[in-house]
Scaffold this motif. Structure first.
Motif, mmCIF file in Angstrom:
data_model
loop_
_atom_site.group_PDB
_atom_site.id
_atom_site.type_symbol
_atom_site.label_atom_id
_atom_site.label_comp_id
_atom_site.label_asym_id
_atom_site.label_seq_id
_atom_site.Cartn_x
_atom_site.Cartn_y
_atom_site.Cartn_z
ATOM 1 N N ASP A 105 -41.429 103.389 -51.845
ATOM 2 C CA ASP A 105 -42.522 103.814 -52.716
ATOM 3 C C ASP A 105 -43.660 104.377 -51.863
ATOM 4 O O ASP A 105 -43.554 104.492 -50.640
ATOM 5 C CB ASP A 105 -42.949 102.704 -53.684
ATOM 6 C CG ASP A 105 -43.780 101.606 -53.032
ATOM 7 O OD1 ASP A 105 -44.104 101.709 -51.822
ATOM 8 O OD2 ASP A 105 -44.106 100.628 -53.731
ATOM 9 N N PRO A 110 -39.668 99.045 -50.040
ATOM 10 C CA PRO A 110 -38.319 99.602 -50.174
ATOM 11 C C PRO A 110 -37.850 99.687 -51.628
ATOM 12 O O PRO A 110 -38.023 98.748 -52.396
ATOM 13 C CB PRO A 110 -37.449 98.605 -49.399
ATOM 14 C CG PRO A 110 -38.213 97.323 -49.411
ATOM 15 C CD PRO A 110 -39.667 97.709 -49.399
ATOM 16 N N ILE A 111 -37.264 100.819 -51.970
ATOM 17 C CA ILE A 111 -36.632 100.988 -53.280
ATOM 18 C C ILE A 111 -35.115 100.972 -53.131
ATOM 19 O O ILE A 111 -34.418 100.313 -53.877
ATOM 20 C CB ILE A 111 -37.077 102.315 -53.955
ATOM 21 C CG1 ILE A 111 -38.586 102.373 -54.099
ATOM 22 C CG2 ILE A 111 -36.369 102.505 -55.303
ATOM 23 C CD1 ILE A 111 -39.167 101.444 -55.135
ATOM 24 N N ARG A 112 -34.588 101.724 -52.161
ATOM 25 C CA ARG A 112 -33.131 101.783 -52.051
ATOM 26 C C ARG A 112 -32.676 102.002 -50.611
ATOM 27 O O ARG A 112 -33.185 102.861 -49.907
ATOM 28 C CB ARG A 112 -32.592 102.922 -52.928
ATOM 29 C CG ARG A 112 -31.076 102.924 -53.023
ATOM 30 C CD ARG A 112 -30.574 103.945 -54.035
ATOM 31 N NE ARG A 112 -29.121 103.997 -53.970
ATOM 32 C CZ ARG A 112 -28.371 104.970 -54.469
ATOM 33 N NH1 ARG A 112 -28.937 105.971 -55.089
ATOM 34 N NH2 ARG A 112 -27.062 104.947 -54.349
#
Lengths: 394, 394
Positions: A105, A110-112
Motif C-alpha cells: 500500500d 504488504p498486500i501481496r
C-alpha cells in the motif's frame, strides 16, 4: 529505407516525446515525498485511481529516473526522484525473509507476495542505475547482492513454489529473457564480472530450447527437452514478448562487436514473431497467438496492449541500424506509425494501454498494477540513444 | 409482457435448443470411455483442441447428464455418461490429502491444484444428481461428506491459503453464492437437513455485506465490515455474477412459498446489476464494471462472455414469472434476443464463449479450462423446468 535526415528526425521525435510528453505525464506529480516511492496508478488525465504501489513499477520508475539522469540530463529532480524509489523499495518492500513483495500500500504495508522474482529483477536494474547516478556504493552492493539471488532462482538453486504438479514439467522463455536484460543493465551501469558469461548462457538456452527454425517460431514455454507441449498453454505464443527477447539479443550482439551469430539469431526471432504477431488486418502486434492457429484461452488474446508495440519499435529499429536491411526500416515505419497514431493520447500525453483489436480504446488507465512509466519511456529513451550512436558514426 | 402462448413457445424453444442443439454438440462424442470422464476442450466445429480435463467442468458435465436423466428423459446414455464423470472424479481427481485438483490430464494425472474449493462444490452437485439418478447410496454419502468439507472452508473452520497479506482483509460474494446453489442442488436431489438453515445464513451474509441500497449496487468484494475498499480490486463489479446470485436467491424465495423479503432482495439485486452491466450501446451484459466508473484493470472487462448472458436470461425470466412485473419480461426479451442472435453458432450448435464488446467473435473455442457444458445447458434446462411449472399452474 531511412535517410540520415530521417534518422535525425526520428531521434528528435523520440526525444521530444520522452521529455515533453511522456515524462511530464508522470513527474513531478507522482513523487510521494511523504511515504517514499511513487503514486503511479492514474487515469488518462492523470487523476489518481489507486494509492497502492506495485513493486515492479516502483523499481522500473526508479530505473527510469536514474537512467534519465545518467544519460539525458543531470537534473537534480530526477536524481532526487530516483532516490525516493530506491529508499522505498530498500526499506519497505522486503518481507522478513528478504523476498520482495509484489504489491504494497501507499505506506509500504504488504498486500501481496508472489512466488516469482520479477520484483527482484526490477530492483537490480533500479539500484544499479541509482548507484551510478548517485555514486552510492551501498546501492551498488545491494544491486549485486539481489542479482545473486536472481541467479539462484533462475538456475533452480533457489526454488520457487510451483503452480503446477510434476506431471508435465515445463520451462519458460521469461526467466532467461529477464535475466539477460537485468545483467545487461547491471553491467552497463556499474559493471559486474558475472554478467558476460551468464548472458551467453541464457542466450544459448533460448536458442537451444525456444527458437524453432523448422516452424519459424519462438515458443513461450516448452517441455524440458525443448519439445512443444501440445496443450492449450503450451501452444500459446506471446509475440511481443519474444520480440522483446529478440532485441535483448540484438543489444548483446551489438555489445559484442556485432557478433554475427547473435545478430542473425535476434533477427530471426524478430522475423518469426513479426509474422506471427503483426495484425495484417488492423496493424499492430496482437497479444497472444496459438502456434498451430487454434483458439487461445487467455481472454485478451487479440487485444493490442501498449508494451508489445514498444518492444517492436525498438527491435525493428535496432535490426535496421545493425543490418541496414530495408525490410526492417519498413517494419519500423509500420509499427511506429500504428502505435503513435492509436496509442498516444494527444490531449493528456503518454499512451493508452489497452486497445481492442480494431484500435478503439478499451479502457483509459495510464497506470495500474501492471502499467506505469516503463515500456514507453524506455522505448523512447533506447531509440534516442541508439539513433545518436548511429547518426554520429556516419 | 408474455402471453401464455408466448411462454409455451419459449418453453419449446429452450427444450429444442437444449436437446437438439446444445447437448448433441457435446455428447456422445465427449465420453472418454477409455479413461473415464469427458473430453470437453473443443473448437467451434467440435474438434478436440486439448485432451486435458478441468475438474470443475468434469463435475458440471456429470451434474448436467444426471439432471437431464432425472428431469428430462431417462435415457440410459445419460445415466451411463453421468457415471463416467462420477467415477473419474471419485477415483482420479483427489490428492492424497483428499482435496480435489483443478486440472488433470486425460488419464487423471494431476496438472494443477488450486487453493479454492470450487472443484469440491461441483463434485457435490454432480454426486448428488448422480446419486438420485442411479440410486447409488455411496454417491449420496460422498456428496454429503464433501458438502461438509465445503461448509468447513466457507465458515473459515478449514483455512485456504490466502493470496494476500493481512493488511487489508476482504471477503467475497463468491463463497456464499456458490454455497447457496450447492446446497439447493443437494437438498433438491437427495435431501440434507443442513441446507435450509445454511442457505438462510448465506443469503443473510450477502444481504448484510454485499447489497448496497444507497448506491444501488451489489459488490463483488468488501472489507470485513462490509465497507467498500476504494482500490482497484475492491471497486470491481461483476454484474453477471451478481445476477447469478440474484436468481439463486429468487429460487430460494420460490422454494420458501414465494417469501416476499427474499423475492424483493433477489429482484433488487437484479435491478441494480442490470443497470450496471447492461450495455446500452451494443446490448448484452458486460463482464466487469467499476463501482465509481473508474477504469477496470482486468483486461477483458468490456467483452461479452457467454455465461453472464445465461445467468441474466434465467434471472429475468424467474423475476417475471414470480412477480408478473412487465419490466422483467422486457429485460428477458432483450437479453434472450441479444444472446441467441450473437452467441449461438447456427452452423455447429452450442454458443461461442467470447465476443468483443461490439458482438464480433473474439475466439471460437466452445470448451476449454473454463467453458464447457454447463451455463448454457443449465439455462435452457432451468428455464424449461420453470416455464413448465408456471404454464401448468395457470
Amino acid at each position: 529505407m531511412y535517410s540520415q535526415q530521417q534518422l535525425e528526425e526520428l531521434a528528435s521525435f523520440y526525444k521530444d516525446q520522452l521529455v515533453n510528453d511522456t515524462i511530464p505525464f508522470w513527474f513531478p506529480r507522482s513523487y510521494d515525498t511523504e511515504n517514499g516511492g511513487y503514486l503511479l496508478m492514474r487515469d488518462a488525465d492523470g487523476t489518481l485511481i489507486d494509492t497502492d504501489k506495485a513493486v515492479w513499477i516502483q523499481g522500473r520508475a526508479c530505473w527510469l529516473l536514474a537512467t534519465l539522469y545518467n544519460t539525458v540530463e543531470s537534473k537534480q529532480e530526477w536524481l532526487d526522484g530516483a532516490k525516493l524509489g530506491y529508499e522505498f523499495i530498500r526499506d519497505k518492500c522486503f518481507d522478513a525473509a528478504g523476498k520482495l513483495y509484489f504489491h504494497v500500500d501507499q505506506r509500504g504495508n504488504p498486500i501481496r507476495m508472489r512466488r516469482y522474482f520479477f520484483s527482484e529483477t526490477f530492483a537490480v536494474i533500479a539500484f544499479a542505475a541509482y548507484a551510478k547516478a548517485s555514486g552510492d556504493e551501498n546501492a551498488a552492493e545491494l544491486a549485486r547482492e539481489i542479482f545473486g539471488t536472481c541467479i539462484a532462482y533462475a538456475s533452480g538453486e533457489k526454488r520457487m513454489t510451483s503452480k503446477y504438479e510434476d506431471t508435465r514439467p515445463t520451462k519458460g522463455i521469461g526467466i532467461p529473457m529477464i535475466m539477460i536484460n537485468t545483467a545487461q543493465q547491471l553491467r552497463e551501469n556499474i559493471g559486474d564480472g558475472r554478467c558476460d558469461d551468464a548472458i551467453a548462457g541464457w542466450i544459448q538456452e533460448i536458442e537451444t530450447y525456444f527458437v524453432k527454425e523448422d516452424i519459424q517460431c519462438v515458443m513461450e514455454q516448452v517441455a524440458l527437452d525443448g519439445s512443444i507441449i501440445d496443450h492449450i498453454d503450451g501452444r500459446t505464443l506471446n509475440p511481443g514478448h519474444a520480440i522483446e527477447g529478440a532485441w535483448f539479443i540484438l543489444h548483446e550482439a551489438k555489445y559484442r562487436n556485432h557478433d554475427p551469430h547473435l545478430t542473425d539469431l535476434g533477427c530471426r526471432m524478430l522475423d518469426y514473431m513479426w509474422e506471427r504477431g503483426w495484425d495484417k488486418e488492423h496493424g499492430g502486434i496482437l497479444y497472444f497467438r496459438d502456434v498451430f492457429n487454434k483458439p487461445v484461452q487467455e481472454y485478451w488474446q487479440d487485444m493490442k496492449f501498449w508494451w508489445p508495440q514498444n518492444e517492436t519499435i525498438i527491435a525493428t529499429l535496432l535490426a535496421f541500424l545493425m543490418t541496414g536491411d530495408e525490410k526492417y526500416a519498413e517494419m519500423h515505419r509500420a509499427i511506429h506509425e500504428y502505435a503513435y497514431t492509436h496509442f498516444h493520447d494527444k490531449e493528456h500525453g503518454e499512451w493508452f494501454g489497452y486497445l481492442h483489436r480494431n484500435g478503439s480504446i478499451a479502457q483509459t488507465a495510464k497506470g495500474n498494477l501492471f502499467k506505469g512509466p516503463f515500456h514507453l519511456p524506455r522505448q523512447e529513451w533506447y531509440c534516442l540513444q541508439l539513433l545518436k550512436q548511429y547518426i554520429n558514426k556516419k
